[in-house]
Design a protein around this motif. Sequence first.
Motif, mmCIF file in Angstrom:
data_model
loop_
_atom_site.group_PDB
_atom_site.id
_atom_site.type_symbol
_atom_site.label_atom_id
_atom_site.label_comp_id
_atom_site.label_asym_id
_atom_site.label_seq_id
_atom_site.Cartn_x
_atom_site.Cartn_y
_atom_site.Cartn_z
ATOM 1 N N CYS A 187 0.826 -1.206 0.000
ATOM 2 C CA CYS A 187 0.000 0.000 0.000
ATOM 3 C C CYS A 187 0.863 1.260 0.000
ATOM 4 N N GLN A 188 1.898 1.269 0.822
ATOM 5 C CA GLN A 188 2.769 2.440 0.885
ATOM 6 C C GLN A 188 3.482 2.688 -0.437
ATOM 7 N N SER A 189 3.779 1.626 -1.175
ATOM 8 C CA SER A 189 4.427 1.800 -2.479
ATOM 9 C C SER A 189 3.489 2.436 -3.494
ATOM 10 N N ARG A 190 2.210 2.483 -3.165
ATOM 11 C CA ARG A 190 1.205 3.117 -4.021
ATOM 12 C C ARG A 190 0.622 4.375 -3.373
ATOM 13 N N ASP A 191 1.402 4.965 -2.471
ATOM 14 C CA ASP A 191 1.051 6.226 -1.804
ATOM 15 C C ASP A 191 -0.181 6.147 -0.912
ATOM 16 N N PHE A 192 -0.435 4.985 -0.328
ATOM 17 C CA PHE A 192 -1.480 4.831 0.676
ATOM 18 C C PHE A 192 -0.796 4.673 2.025
ATOM 19 N N ALA A 193 -1.455 5.069 3.075
ATOM 20 C CA ALA A 193 -0.851 5.055 4.410
ATOM 21 C C ALA A 193 -0.794 3.667 5.030
ATOM 22 N N GLN A 194 -1.828 2.863 4.796
ATOM 23 C CA GLN A 194 -1.906 1.580 5.494
ATOM 24 C C GLN A 194 -2.716 0.558 4.720
ATOM 25 N N ALA A 195 -2.547 -0.689 5.123
ATOM 26 C CA ALA A 195 -3.370 -1.779 4.604
ATOM 27 C C ALA A 195 -4.373 -2.129 5.693
ATOM 28 N N SER A 196 -5.649 -2.065 5.362
ATOM 29 C CA SER A 196 -6.662 -2.372 6.373
ATOM 30 C C SER A 196 -7.084 -3.839 6.327
ATOM 31 N N ALA A 197 -6.802 -4.520 5.203
ATOM 32 C CA ALA A 197 -7.161 -5.932 5.085
ATOM 33 C C ALA A 197 -6.414 -6.570 3.920
ATOM 34 N N PHE A 198 -6.284 -7.885 3.975
ATOM 35 C CA PHE A 198 -5.745 -8.653 2.856
ATOM 36 C C PHE A 198 -6.277 -10.077 2.975
ATOM 37 N N ARG A 199 -6.534 -10.684 1.817
ATOM 38 C CA ARG A 199 -7.077 -12.050 1.822
ATOM 39 C C ARG A 199 -6.945 -12.666 0.441
ATOM 40 N N ARG A 200 -7.059 -13.971 0.401
ATOM 41 C CA ARG A 200 -7.077 -14.698 -0.860
ATOM 42 C C ARG A 200 -8.411 -14.442 -1.547
ATOM 43 N N VAL A 201 -8.364 -14.319 -2.879
ATOM 44 C CA VAL A 201 -9.579 -14.081 -3.654
ATOM 45 C C VAL A 201 -9.714 -15.199 -4.673
ATOM 46 N N ASP A 202 -10.876 -15.787 -4.739
ATOM 47 C CA ASP A 202 -11.152 -16.794 -5.751
ATOM 48 C C ASP A 202 -11.331 -16.080 -7.092
ATOM 49 N N PRO A 203 -10.729 -16.571 -8.174
ATOM 50 C CA PRO A 203 -10.878 -15.907 -9.479
ATOM 51 C C PRO A 203 -12.340 -15.707 -9.890
ATOM 52 N N ASP A 204 -13.236 -16.570 -9.405
ATOM 53 C CA ASP A 204 -14.652 -16.427 -9.737
ATOM 54 C C ASP A 204 -15.276 -15.177 -9.094
ATOM 55 N N GLU A 205 -14.616 -14.621 -8.066
ATOM 56 C CA GLU A 205 -15.104 -13.399 -7.421
ATOM 57 C C GLU A 205 -14.768 -12.153 -8.238
ATOM 58 N N ILE A 206 -13.799 -12.284 -9.137
ATOM 59 C CA ILE A 206 -13.314 -11.138 -9.905
ATOM 60 C C ILE A 206 -14.031 -11.133 -11.242
ATOM 61 N N THR A 207 -14.596 -10.004 -11.597
ATOM 62 C CA THR A 207 -15.359 -9.937 -12.842
ATOM 63 C C THR A 207 -14.523 -9.374 -13.984
ATOM 64 N N GLY A 208 -14.546 -10.072 -15.095
ATOM 65 C CA GLY A 208 -14.031 -9.526 -16.342
ATOM 66 C C GLY A 208 -12.554 -9.618 -16.635
ATOM 67 N N SER A 209 -11.674 -9.383 -15.682
ATOM 68 C CA SER A 209 -10.269 -9.245 -16.036
ATOM 69 C C SER A 209 -9.414 -10.471 -15.754
ATOM 70 N N VAL A 210 -9.947 -11.453 -15.065
ATOM 71 C CA VAL A 210 -9.169 -12.629 -14.693
ATOM 72 C C VAL A 210 -9.881 -13.874 -15.204
ATOM 73 N N PRO A 211 -9.134 -14.784 -15.844
ATOM 74 C CA PRO A 211 -9.762 -16.028 -16.305
ATOM 75 C C PRO A 211 -10.367 -16.813 -15.148
ATOM 76 N N LYS A 212 -11.383 -17.588 -15.451
ATOM 77 C CA LYS A 212 -12.075 -18.387 -14.435
ATOM 78 C C LYS A 212 -11.153 -19.458 -13.860
ATOM 79 N N SER A 213 -11.547 -20.018 -12.730
ATOM 80 C CA SER A 213 -10.767 -21.052 -12.060
ATOM 81 C C SER A 213 -10.374 -22.160 -13.019
ATOM 82 N N GLY A 214 -9.114 -22.583 -12.915
ATOM 83 C CA GLY A 214 -8.629 -23.678 -13.749
ATOM 84 C C GLY A 214 -8.079 -23.237 -15.090
#
Length: 101
Positions: free
Chosen positions: A56-83
């Motif tokens: 976050c700091q490398s992108r000029d943000f002060a802090q990271a409030s959360a982080f987690r694994r994301v299933d590709p199916d949760e992401i719309t449009g830009s990432v290929p589906k699982s598998g």
Amino acid sequence: MRFFLALISCASIIAASSASAETRVFIIANQADGYGVDQCLAKGETCGAQIARTYCQSRDFAQASAFRRVDPDEITGSVPKSGANCSHGHCDEYVAITCQR
């Protein structure tokens, strides 16, 4: 009447402070690096907190409030589906890092 004016004033201050706080979620490829960094981020473990904060700091943000694994199916449009991104038994994983200013 004073109470009503104080309430409006307080609400204005809260609205102004929330408007200045910017939050952005970055989705990044979680690639194995041999040091276990990928697992710290993907599993939300405490060892990933410094990594997320540095990201976050490398992108000029002060802090990271959360982080987690994301299933590709949760992401719309830009990432290929699982598998779809699997080669030699290894599939790409993604991590969401929430940054705040």
